[in-house]
Design a protein around this motif. Structure first.
Motif, PDB file in Angstrom:
ATOM      1  N   UNK A  15      24.866  -8.700  13.638  1.00 32.53           N
ATOM      2  CA  UNK A  15      26.014  -8.773  12.679  1.00 32.53           C
ATOM      3  C   UNK A  15      26.030  -7.122  12.641  1.00 32.53           C
ATOM      4  N   UNK A  16      27.167  -6.707  11.800  1.00 32.87           N
ATOM      5  CA  UNK A  16      27.194  -5.249  11.790  1.00 32.87           C
ATOM      6  C   UNK A  16      28.780  -4.696  11.380  1.00 32.87           C
ATOM      7  N   UNK A  17      28.847  -3.618  11.013  1.00 32.62           N
ATOM      8  CA  UNK A  17      27.768  -2.637  10.874  1.00 32.62           C
ATOM      9  C   UNK A  17      27.070  -2.769   9.753  1.00 32.62           C
ATOM     10  N   UNK A  18      25.797  -2.441   9.690  1.00 30.32           N
ATOM     11  CA  UNK A  18      24.559  -2.689   8.857  1.00 30.32           C
ATOM     12  C   UNK A  18      24.075  -1.245   8.353  1.00 30.32           C
ATOM     13  N   UNK A  19      24.117  -1.062   6.995  1.00 27.33           N
ATOM     14  CA  UNK A  19      23.523   0.025   6.347  1.00 27.33           C
ATOM     15  C   UNK A  19      22.272  -0.215   5.769  1.00 27.33           C
ATOM     16  N   UNK A  20      21.277   0.520   5.782  1.00 23.72           N
ATOM     17  CA  UNK A  20      20.169   0.236   4.925  1.00 23.72           C
ATOM     18  C   UNK A  20      19.955   1.647   4.146  1.00 23.72           C
ATOM     19  N   UNK A  21      20.335   1.540   3.036  1.00 20.63           N
ATOM     20  CA  UNK A  21      20.566   2.715   1.855  1.00 20.63           C
ATOM     21  C   UNK A  21      19.337   2.637   0.940  1.00 20.63           C
TER      22      UNK A  21
ATOM     23  N   UNK B 176      23.943  -5.071  15.042  1.00 19.41           N
ATOM     24  CA  UNK B 176      22.543  -4.695  15.090  1.00 19.41           C
ATOM     25  C   UNK B 176      21.884  -6.257  14.991  1.00 19.41           C
ATOM     26  N   UNK B 177      20.691  -6.577  15.874  1.00 19.87           N
ATOM     27  CA  UNK B 177      20.139  -7.968  15.740  1.00 19.87           C
ATOM     28  C   UNK B 177      18.994  -7.939  14.687  1.00 19.87           C
TER      29      UNK B 177
END
Length: 405
Positions: A105-111, A87-88
């Motif tokens: 970058x990634x993978x990116x989790x927003x928890x 993701x950017x």
């Protein structure tokens, strides 16, 4: 027989934040008995926020049961936005909205913090209303006992302080001076808010999950989702946003009794010179909306006087208890779950016959070097992000979310 008896004792984990719970799940997965002690009541309602998980994701996955990790998508701020392999993130100029830098970058989790805690708490032995007051050690150095304010105690093979930035474990080990959190001259006020359908759709078009900016007025700002449970009802979406600014300790003390309305009025004044989404979000937020305020803090485990005695490997710390850092570069959760994974591995080595003192000391030295370096980098990053002339030198600008090497 003594070694066998001590190995049958549980690992005592103080603190039921995400770090302590992740460690407990990793130990449970490895067949090692543990008990978690939490100072708050079971139904205590805490502030909720969201956190970025990226390079630490493989470690967290290794700690969690497979069926729990399979639910990771469901605890994101918007479970309907699939996690991308890459993701950017655009870092924009706060007054114009122009992109200053973008990194992929990634993978990116927003928890969601609360949802991650609920998921990690499943099937664990957690005792609530247990506020740590003291730690004592058996004369034979084979066990450790946690003492609580309610007069009860618990004995285990090891005690792990996972009790957050203002850790009682740390103060027990280092005393009230060396163990105290370090205040730094920056502050932020946080808003969580729902808007009308039309407003919500407008605010979200800037990025489906989050956006960051630096402002020539020496401000840093964040805007993102907190909860989007109902995909078809934008008016139910909750947004999470703040503006942080340089704030001397004298100013922080002088404004300590400010009301929510005063905090929000200050944020609204800052936001007048910001671009959207901040400008409109603050304009549309009612003057009496609840907010919360926080002076920024850190604690560097690498400083002189901050090395604790682990009492032959009977006691250690992880996560924010040992390296609380500023949050503008999104590294805290990744380091904390890395601590949990490495300590899980260390405890398995002890079970297999390794020398507890040597194994725990080696674990701590790596954690202090890694986490302490990030604390220092994080605080430098915060300072640079709030200095317009130097913002492009900040680790956020130069490294993005990448792990320090």
């Amino acid at each position: 027989m003594a070694d066998r008896a001590s190995n049958e004792l549980p690992v005592l984990i103080v603190g039921s934040g995400n770090t302590g719970l992740a460690l407990a799940q990793g130990l449970r997965k490895a067949g090692i008995q543990c008990t978690v002690f939490e100072k708050e009541a079971l139904q205590a309602r805490e502030r909720d926020w969201n956190m970025g998980l990226h390079w630490g994701a493989p470690v967290l996955k290794s700690l969690m049961p497979d069926e729990s990790w399979a639910r990771i998508q469901s605890i994101q701020v918007d479970s309907h936005v699939p996690t991308k392999d890459e993701d950017t993130l655009s870092f924009v100029q706060g007054d114009t909205g122009e992109t200053m830098v973008a990194f992929t970058f990634g993978p990116f989790y927003r928890l969601r913090r609360s949802k991650l805690r609920d998921l990690l708490a499943q099937e664990l032995d957690i005792q609530y209303n247990k506020r740590l007051s003291d730690i004592t050690y058996a004369d034979d150095r084979r066990s450790v006992t946690a003492h609580f304010d309610d007069g009860t105690s618990a004995t285990g093979r090891m005690l792990v302080g996972a009790d957050g930035a203002r850790s009682t474990t740390r103060q027990c080990l280092l005393g009230p001076d060396h163990g105290a959190i370090n205040r730094i001259p920056y502050a932020a006020t946080f808003v969580q808010r729902q808007f009308s359908t039309e407003q919500a759709l407008f605010l979200r078009k800037f990025h489906p999950l989050f956006l960051a900016s630096a402002h020539p007025g020496n401000h840093f700002a964040f805007f993102g989702m907190q909860d989007a449970a109902d995909l078809d009802n934008p008016s139910s979406w909750t947004f999470f946003f703040y503006i942080s600014w340089p704030s001397s300790l004298d100013e922080q003390d002088a404004t300590a009794d400010w009301t929510d309305a005063q905090r929000l009025a200050q944020q609204k004044e800052f936001a007048k010179t910001f671009c959207d989404p901040w400008k409109s979000a603050y304009e549309w937020t009612p003057d009496d909306a609840p907010v919360w305020y926080m002076g920024l803090t850190d604690w560097d485990p690498g400083l002189d006087g901050h090395r604790w005695d682990n009492h032959g490997g009977l006691v250690t710390m992880v996560g924010d208890a040992v390296h609380p850092m500023t949050y503008q570069r999104g590294q805290g959760l990744n380091h904390s779950v890395t601590d949990a994974g490495k300590l899980r591995d260390a405890i398995i080595k002890i079970r297999e016959g390794g020398v507890q003192k040597d194994i725990i000391t080696a674990f701590e030295e790596e954690m202090i070097a890694r986490g302490g370096g990030e604390v220092r980098d994080g605080t430098a990053n915060t300072m640079l992000l709030h200095d317009w002339e130097k913002v492009q030198q900040s680790p956020f600008f130069t490294k993005g979310m990448k792990k320090n090497e």
